[in-house]
Design an enzyme around this catalytic site. Structure first.
Site, mmCIF file in Angstrom:
data_model
loop_
_atom_site.group_PDB
_atom_site.id
_atom_site.type_symbol
_atom_site.label_atom_id
_atom_site.label_comp_id
_atom_site.label_asym_id
_atom_site.label_seq_id
_atom_site.Cartn_x
_atom_site.Cartn_y
_atom_site.Cartn_z
ATOM 1 N N TRP A 131 15.244 -6.039 10.075
ATOM 2 C CA TRP A 131 14.338 -6.437 10.812
ATOM 3 C C TRP A 131 14.766 -7.974 11.233
ATOM 4 O O TRP A 131 15.194 -8.795 10.245
ATOM 5 C CB TRP A 131 12.831 -6.828 10.015
ATOM 6 N N ASP A 212 10.123 -6.882 0.923
ATOM 7 C CA ASP A 212 9.442 -6.948 2.096
ATOM 8 C C ASP A 212 8.615 -5.398 2.124
ATOM 9 O O ASP A 212 9.078 -4.408 2.153
ATOM 10 C CB ASP A 212 10.306 -7.130 3.192
ATOM 11 N N LYS A 247 -0.385 -3.804 9.663
ATOM 12 C CA LYS A 247 -0.118 -2.373 9.962
ATOM 13 C C LYS A 247 -1.136 -1.283 9.193
ATOM 14 O O LYS A 247 -1.762 -0.609 9.993
ATOM 15 C CB LYS A 247 1.502 -1.825 9.724
#
Ligand code: LMR
Length: 399
Positions: A131, A212, A247
């Site tokens: 990312w 993460d 999410k």
């Protein structure tokens, strides 16, 4: 003049895709860019469990006075529990704390600020690819980004041995950013055996994992996906975990997330916490409450929690279904296109093994918007657009 000397910086490559999609007037346009779940109608709906919790807050919340830099304490306890479970040994040893942050990104920022307080010259190992904000935040803090090989985009291959090889060259005290599940951007995850081997390597070399954990629930389930975080908290003496409700609660804009700090001992944990909270106060004073209050209400209420878990299952299963359908259609429309790996990968993202020119053709001639490096958000596929997308991709293989 102070404000006269800057030169333009490029757009963030992910947010750029959203801008291009919005600007397109093509009625067939498809958005496979930013990591946002879409339902079968292509809509990012608010979850029913979230709506109910919001309703509860409207009716029952009595004050909006300040909380503290650590944020909502109920949320912190429940978010930690969701990640590490009820009885984690590290928690019992009083060396784990969770702090609510503005999204998972806020958690990464605060976690890396804490790393900087510990060692301003720290090396931060980041997967290649990753990312893009991992590198951007590391650089913004003047920390030292280093890359470890993780995935071959052109061949669609997970580079596990190469990852171990590169991390074997890291030095004690170096920080390693890992994707807890649903690797962003490849969708290629470690098996349990590989997580164990990696954890042993990090322990052996004195490396500090920074997990993460933005997609809990999107690989195999809320419980199942916590394997990596629980293992690391068990095997490694110190670690950071950034988690997110963007999410799995579909609360993207509410910015609810957390950073969890695991210290080597209870003796140093209080001091460590004080540095974490200092970083928060100097950044944004304290995190926004709404999303965290919603998540806390859901996680603390057994009926609502069960409803939410079902909604997470539905999201995950729909993405898996789209992955399978994509591969099935590509196998029929372009038999040697070689996208079979997409069915095995987890979460929202995968790379299309296409050339830069083919990618630009899809974007420019077919208005299928995704990252220029080939990362697609599989959650943007629906029964209504999948034929358009697979026809366009298949046309690249016809001579
Ligand atoms: C993504 O990778 O698309 C998401 O994590 C959204 C973002 O903030 O980049």
């Amino acid at each position: 003049m102070l404000f006269n000397g800057l030169s333009e910086v490029g757009d963030d490559p992910i947010l750029l895709v959203s801008t291009m999609f919005k600007a397109s007037k093509d009625p067939n346009k498809v958005d496979l860019g930013v990591g946002v779940y879409k339902d079968a109608q292509g809509h990012t709906a608010i979850l029913n469990s979230v709506k109910k919790a919001e309703q509860f807050l409207v009716e029952n919340q009595e004050t909006k006075t300040y909380l503290s830099p650590a944020g909502n304490p109920e949320f912190n306890a429940l978010a930690q529990n969701m990640m590490l479970g009820e009885d984690h040994a590290a928690v019992k040893e009083n060396r784990v704390s969770t702090f609510q942050t503005p999204g998972g990104t806020g958690g990464i920022r605060i976690g890396l600020e804490f790393v900087k307080a510990c060692n301003a010259n720290a090396n931060i190992w980041i997967s290649d690819p990753t990312w893009p904000n991992h590198t951007a935040i590391t650089k913004a803090l003047d920390l030292n980004p280093k890359q470890y090989r993780y995935y071959d985009i052109k061949r669609g291959e997970f580079l596990y041995q190469e990852m171990l090889e590169d991390l074997s060259a890291a030095q004690a005290g170096d920080v390693v950013i890992l994707h807890g599940c649903c690797h962003n951007a490849s969708g290629a995850d470690l098996s349990h055996a590989q997580w164990n081997e990696l954890a042993d390597l990090m322990l052996d070399k004195g490396l500090v994992p920074f997990v993460d954990f933005a997609y809990q629930g999107f690989a195999n389930g809320i419980e199942e996906d916590s394997y990596s975080a629980r293992l690391i908290a068990k095997k490694l003496p110190e670690a950071l975990i950034a988690s997110s409700c963007s999410k799995n609660f579909a609360m993207y804009r509410d910015r609810a997330g957390a950073i969890t700090l695991i210290s080597p001992s209870a003796d140093v944990h209080g001091t460590n916490k004080s540095h974490m909270l200092k970083a928060v106060r100097a950044n944004y004073s304290m995190p926004p409450d709404h999303g965290a209050a919603v998540a806390a209400h859901i996680l603390g209420n057994p009926d609502l929690k069960a409803e939410w878990m079902t909604e997470v299952d539905e999201m995950r299963n729909r993405v898996k279904k789209m992955r399978a359908l994509f591969v099935e259609k590509m196998d029929k429309k372009a038999p040697n296109s070689g996208f079979g790996y997409i069915k095995e990968q987890n979460g929202m993202f995968s790379y299309l093994t296409l050339s830069a020119e083919q990618i630009q053709t899809l974007i420019n001639d077919h208005s299928i918007f995704f990252m220029a490096n080939g990362r697609v958000n599989m959650a943007g596929l629906t029964e209504a657009n999948i034929d358009y997308v697979t026809d366009a991709i298949a046309s690249l293989f016809k001579s």
